[in-house]
Each structure stands twice: as C-alpha cells, then as structure tokens.
Design a protein around this motif. Structure first.
Motif, mmCIF file in Angstrom:
data_model
loop_
_atom_site.group_PDB
_atom_site.id
_atom_site.type_symbol
_atom_site.label_atom_id
_atom_site.label_comp_id
_atom_site.label_asym_id
_atom_site.label_seq_id
_atom_site.Cartn_x
_atom_site.Cartn_y
_atom_site.Cartn_z
ATOM 1 N N GLU A 1 11.836 10.504 -4.619
ATOM 2 C CA GLU A 1 12.870 10.044 -5.545
ATOM 3 C C GLU A 1 14.208 9.848 -4.837
ATOM 4 O O GLU A 1 14.679 10.713 -4.093
ATOM 5 C CB GLU A 1 13.040 11.045 -6.686
ATOM 6 C CG GLU A 1 11.828 11.133 -7.594
ATOM 7 C CD GLU A 1 12.116 11.939 -8.850
ATOM 8 O OE1 GLU A 1 13.109 11.622 -9.542
ATOM 9 O OE2 GLU A 1 11.366 12.886 -9.140
ATOM 10 N N GLY A 2 14.810 8.691 -5.087
ATOM 11 C CA GLY A 2 16.137 8.418 -4.560
ATOM 12 C C GLY A 2 16.196 8.131 -3.071
ATOM 13 O O GLY A 2 17.288 8.021 -2.506
ATOM 14 N N ALA A 3 15.053 7.996 -2.409
ATOM 15 C CA ALA A 3 15.060 7.677 -0.979
ATOM 16 C C ALA A 3 15.661 6.288 -0.757
ATOM 17 O O ALA A 3 15.542 5.392 -1.605
ATOM 18 C CB ALA A 3 13.649 7.747 -0.403
ATOM 19 N N HIS A 4 16.293 6.120 0.400
ATOM 20 C CA HIS A 4 16.985 4.861 0.704
ATOM 21 C C HIS A 4 16.550 4.379 2.081
ATOM 22 O O HIS A 4 16.763 5.071 3.083
ATOM 23 C CB HIS A 4 18.504 5.080 0.677
ATOM 24 C CG HIS A 4 19.299 3.813 0.722
ATOM 25 N ND1 HIS A 4 19.989 3.318 -0.357
ATOM 26 C CD2 HIS A 4 19.502 2.924 1.734
ATOM 27 C CE1 HIS A 4 20.595 2.185 -0.016
ATOM 28 N NE2 HIS A 4 20.308 1.932 1.253
ATOM 29 N N TYR B 1 0.829 -1.207 0.000
ATOM 30 C CA TYR B 1 0.000 0.000 0.000
ATOM 31 C C TYR B 1 0.869 1.265 0.000
ATOM 32 O O TYR B 1 0.620 2.201 0.770
ATOM 33 C CB TYR B 1 -0.960 0.004 1.196
ATOM 34 C CG TYR B 1 -2.019 -1.059 1.097
ATOM 35 C CD1 TYR B 1 -3.157 -0.870 0.319
ATOM 36 C CD2 TYR B 1 -1.869 -2.279 1.759
ATOM 37 C CE1 TYR B 1 -4.130 -1.860 0.204
ATOM 38 C CE2 TYR B 1 -2.831 -3.268 1.663
ATOM 39 C CZ TYR B 1 -3.956 -3.058 0.880
ATOM 40 O OH TYR B 1 -4.907 -4.049 0.772
ATOM 41 N N SER B 2 1.858 1.268 -0.871
ATOM 42 C CA SER B 2 2.796 2.389 -0.891
ATOM 43 C C SER B 2 3.085 2.843 -2.311
ATOM 44 O O SER B 2 2.845 2.112 -3.284
ATOM 45 C CB SER B 2 4.104 1.999 -0.190
ATOM 46 O OG SER B 2 3.880 1.771 1.192
ATOM 47 N N VAL B 3 3.608 4.050 -2.418
ATOM 48 C CA VAL B 3 4.009 4.638 -3.697
ATOM 49 C C VAL B 3 5.490 4.956 -3.604
ATOM 50 O O VAL B 3 5.915 5.768 -2.769
ATOM 51 C CB VAL B 3 3.204 5.919 -3.997
ATOM 52 C CG1 VAL B 3 3.657 6.525 -5.314
ATOM 53 C CG2 VAL B 3 1.702 5.625 -4.012
ATOM 54 N N LEU B 4 6.285 4.308 -4.453
ATOM 55 C CA LEU B 4 7.734 4.510 -4.471
ATOM 56 C C LEU B 4 8.103 5.242 -5.752
ATOM 57 O O LEU B 4 7.873 4.741 -6.852
ATOM 58 C CB LEU B 4 8.473 3.165 -4.389
ATOM 59 C CG LEU B 4 8.665 2.552 -2.987
ATOM 60 C CD1 LEU B 4 7.358 2.409 -2.237
ATOM 61 C CD2 LEU B 4 9.382 1.212 -3.085
ATOM 62 N N LEU B 5 8.660 6.432 -5.606
ATOM 63 C CA LEU B 5 9.028 7.249 -6.756
ATOM 64 C C LEU B 5 10.385 6.803 -7.300
ATOM 65 O O LEU B 5 11.049 5.942 -6.714
ATOM 66 C CB LEU B 5 9.016 8.727 -6.356
ATOM 67 C CG LEU B 5 7.662 9.239 -5.837
ATOM 68 C CD1 LEU B 5 7.682 10.762 -5.690
ATOM 69 C CD2 LEU B 5 6.499 8.804 -6.705
ATOM 70 N N PRO B 6 10.830 7.327 -8.443
ATOM 71 C CA PRO B 6 12.011 6.781 -9.124
ATOM 72 C C PRO B 6 13.256 6.687 -8.236
ATOM 73 O O PRO B 6 13.543 7.578 -7.436
ATOM 74 C CB PRO B 6 12.233 7.768 -10.270
ATOM 75 C CG PRO B 6 10.870 8.289 -10.578
ATOM 76 C CD PRO B 6 10.193 8.398 -9.240
ATOM 77 N N GLY B 7 13.981 5.574 -8.414
ATOM 78 C CA GLY B 7 15.285 5.418 -7.785
ATOM 79 C C GLY B 7 15.270 5.046 -6.316
ATOM 80 O O GLY B 7 16.313 5.074 -5.659
ATOM 81 N N VAL B 8 14.137 4.672 -5.763
ATOM 82 C CA VAL B 8 14.057 4.289 -4.348
ATOM 83 C C VAL B 8 14.707 2.918 -4.144
ATOM 84 O O VAL B 8 14.570 2.016 -4.984
ATOM 85 C CB VAL B 8 12.589 4.263 -3.873
ATOM 86 C CG1 VAL B 8 12.452 3.549 -2.526
ATOM 87 C CG2 VAL B 8 12.034 5.674 -3.786
ATOM 88 N N THR B 9 15.377 2.756 -2.999
ATOM 89 C CA THR B 9 15.964 1.471 -2.624
ATOM 90 C C THR B 9 15.430 1.048 -1.261
ATOM 91 O O THR B 9 15.438 1.841 -0.311
ATOM 92 C CB THR B 9 17.502 1.559 -2.550
ATOM 93 O OG1 THR B 9 18.020 1.877 -3.847
ATOM 94 C CG2 THR B 9 18.093 0.232 -2.087
ATOM 95 N N VAL B 10 14.958 -0.191 -1.180
ATOM 96 C CA VAL B 10 14.499 -0.768 0.085
ATOM 97 C C VAL B 10 15.367 -1.994 0.356
ATOM 98 O O VAL B 10 15.309 -2.983 -0.378
ATOM 99 C CB VAL B 10 13.012 -1.156 0.021
ATOM 100 C CG1 VAL B 10 12.545 -1.709 1.373
ATOM 101 C CG2 VAL B 10 12.154 0.040 -0.389
ATOM 102 N N GLU B 11 16.171 -1.942 1.399
ATOM 103 C CA GLU B 11 17.144 -2.990 1.668
ATOM 104 C C GLU B 11 16.521 -4.191 2.382
ATOM 105 O O GLU B 11 15.372 -4.128 2.833
ATOM 106 C CB GLU B 11 18.306 -2.412 2.491
ATOM 107 C CG GLU B 11 19.158 -1.427 1.699
ATOM 108 C CD GLU B 11 20.497 -1.163 2.372
ATOM 109 O OE1 GLU B 11 20.807 -1.822 3.382
ATOM 110 O OE2 GLU B 11 21.224 -0.294 1.871
#
Length: 403
Positions: free
Chosen positions: A348-351, A326-336
């Motif tokens: 964008e680009g969140a890590h 139930y989320s929106v991830l904008l370009p370049g996001v990384t989820v480890e």
C-alpha cells in the motif's frame, strides 16, 4: 440467545511469512483481489451459510482489522440477536495472557460461546481464500453423530508433508491424524476448518488448558486427544477452490487465479457473493493511451499506461509510458512514466519512480534463482532504480532478507 451454531474466526496471526506486507496489520486484513481483504471470505461464507453469530479473535496489529469489520454491516452481520463480535485477549479477575495457541484462543472465549449456548461451534481461519457452505459441513457432522468434523481435501502426494494428514475408513470417519508427516499414509489434508459439538469441545479445551506441557493447539493437542479417546471424528471432503495465502507466493498465486475463473475462484458468481466494505472513490479512469488486458481494476485508479495480467487495488496510478504485468498492486500505489513492474507485489502506498524497473520475467534472472519482487507499504524508489527479481525492499527502500 440460544443458537444452534456459531462461528469462531481465528484472525490474530502475525503473518510472518508475508514479511513486510504484514508489518503494520494482521494477515486477515491484507488486501486481496483488488477489491477485497482476506477476511471477507470467511465472513461472507458465514453469511451465505446462514450463520449470523461470529466471534473474530484478534491479537496482532488489530487496529485496521477492527476498523474494517466495524459493526459487520457489509456482511449482514449487524443483527441484534447475534452479529459479529471482536474478541481480543483481555485481563480478567484471574489475570490474562495473549492467546497462546489456537485452542487457548477459543478457551479464553468460553464465556462468549456459553452466552449463546450453541449445539455446534465452527472454527475458522482468517487467512484462507475459498467459498464454502458451512451448513453442509454441519449437516455432515450431525448425520455422522460426530464429536468433531474436519474439512479435508486431496492434495498432491508430494505436498502432503506440508499439512496435517487424515486417514479415514470406508465411511470417511477419521482413524488417524498426523501433523506434517515425513511419510504420509494419505493425501487427505486438513484445511483447518472444524465443526465441534460444543459440550464435548468445552471439556477438551478445559483439560488442555490444565496441561502445562500442551501447545494449546487444535492440530497438535485437541485433535490427537479426541482421537486417543476414540471420539467419533468425521471427515468432510471439500472439492472447491481453497488456498492458504500465508506466503507471498501463495498470495500472488491466488490473485492470479482470480483472473482465470477456470481455476475455480469465480468471484462473479452471484449465487455465492463475497461481501466487502467498499472504498469510497470515483470510478476507475482509463486514459486515451491506456492499454489494459486480462486484469482487475478497482475504483479510484487512473491508468494511462499498459496493464496486463495484473490485479490493481483502489486508487492506483499507472502513468503514461509505464508498464505493469503479472503483478499485484495494493491500494494507493503509484507507478511513474517509463517504469516497468513485472512479477511483483507492491504494498500500500508504494511509489515507483520514473524509469525504474521492478522485478522481471523468470527467464530474465541471471542469479540462478527467481522469485517475486516485493515492495513494502510506503516504499519509494527513486528515479531509475532497479529492484531485481526475487528481492524484497522495506519501507525505507533498503533490501530486506527473507530468512
């Protein structure tokens, strides 16, 4: 250069209610639906409606928006006899100012409009998600012999005080207009989409600019002035999907709506395509342990974890053992690995580092309130950190107030 109808697209808004997402870009440039940007919708509507001349009025943080639009090729608006034109405020021989309001923005571009000598001008906003055939609205304008036609839609009565509200007669001609009334007489809300007969609008813009007490706004000044002069004002009823995505909640809602065609936002409809400047990236990759359900995934994404009921933009990475829902991830996001992201918008680009927890289900909130969790573009969460439901984190990872 004579055109029967041209469009003027107001795209200079700061988008302050999107907070950190518009810190470095104009609201119409914000990514939407994994593949698009908000401005793709009015531009595509113009092309599909047969309008080939569009002025895009930019002001706040215009660089990314200007670069994205370019020559207008993705929307087939690179024609030599019209096309798309970027129209920022400028300094002339008599000075110049920033756009002071929606009406002033059009006033400052009278010269551009006169160059095409149009019979009609369609005024659009750059922050709405919808599909509309403007040619039908122009036809309604002609048939009713109106000076102005306003697109309206019925809204729930309890939401009517949030909008400009129209009262109409039996022929749907506008008899009264109230801007955000406390006790609305109607539930016909203005969508902020107008068709004007240009010669008439030109006069009202000039008169409005000469009034030092005016807010130079269509809803506050131009529309009431025309009604006061008994100009013919027609309502055009729109029954399709439309959402103003000027808030974080409405932006998230519209992304979720895109996942469910029964909401009316069907982007797979070939009869009314939404054109876009495509990202140059390889196909999305789903690893052997990836689990994806009811989600939209764009090019360049690498998925090794679990994604459900979410919208992922280009070049997003969801690592093995991570879960996004139930989320929106904008370009370049990384989820480890090991991280959990729920009911969130990640810029964008969140890590998101290992074993972090971002957001949560409504029932998980122990604060008495609940809302989306939002990470600013470029925000980095170190391993194991928690971002509680309803909070917003800035570029540096510190909590930002929504007040």
């Amino acid at each position: 250069m004579k055109k029967e109808c041209i469009a003027m697209l107001l795209a200079g808004g700061q988008g302050s209610r999107l907070y950190v997402l518009t810190g470095d870009m104009a609201k119409p440039a914000v990514p939407f639906g994994g593949k698009y940007r908000i401005i793709d919708f009015p531009l595509s509507n113009c092309t599909n409606s047969g309008i080939d001349t569009v002025g895009v009025l930019t002001q706040y943080r215009p660089l990314e928006l200007n670069s994205y639009i370019g020559s207008g090729l993705p929307w087939d608006l690179d024609v030599s006899s019209g096309g798309v034109h970027i129209l920022p405020p400028y300094m002339g021989s008599k000075g110049g100012t920033w756009y002071k309001g929606t009406a002033n923005a059009i006033y400052q571009n009278i010269g551009f409009i006169d160059m095409y000598d149009p019979d009609y001008v369609v005024i659009l906003s750059g922050d709405h998600i919808y599909k509309m055939d403007y040619s039908k609205m122009v036809r309604r304008h002609k048939e009713s012999n109106a000076a102005c036609t306003i697109s309206v839609m019925e809204v729930p009565w309890d939401e009517a005080p949030r909008f400009g509200i129209m009262s109409v007669d039996g022929q749907d001609m506008i008899t009264e207009f109230a801007e955000k009334p406390k006790e609305p007489k109607s539930n016909l809300a203005s969508m902020g989409i107008y068709v004007f007969s240009w010669k008439i609008l030109r006069k009202y813009l000039t008169d409005d600019e000469a009034n030092p007490d005016s807010d130079n706004d269509f809803g506050k000044n131009i529309i009431p002035a025309m009604l006061g002069d008994n100009q013919r004002m027609a309502a055009y009823r729109f029954a399709g999907y439309w959402k103003d995505v000027g808030t974080l909640d409405s932006l998230w809602d519209a992304n979720m709506d895109m996942l469910s065609p029964e909401t009316g936002l069907d982007l797979r409809d070939d009869s009314w395509p939404i054109y876009v400047r495509s990202v140059n990236a390889p196909p999305a990759f789903l690893g052997r342990h990836a689990q994806v359900a009811h989600s939209a995934i764009n090019r360049g994404s690498i998925l090794e974890g679990t994604v459900e009921n979410s919208v992922l933009s280009s070049n997003v990475t969801v690592s093995e053992g991570a879960r996004v829902s139930y989320s929106v991830l904008l370009p370049g996001v990384t989820v480890e690995p090991g991280a959990v992201v729920e009911y969130a918008i990640l810029g964008e680009g969140a890590h998101v580092g290992r074993n972090c927890r971002v957001g949560g289900k409504p029932e998980d909130s122990d604060s008495g309130t609940w809302g989306l969790t939002v990470l600013a573009p470029g925000c980095t969460l170190e391993e194991g950190r928690e971002a509680r439901p309803g909070i917003m984190l800035g570029h540096n990872g510190e909590e930002v107030s929504k007040s």
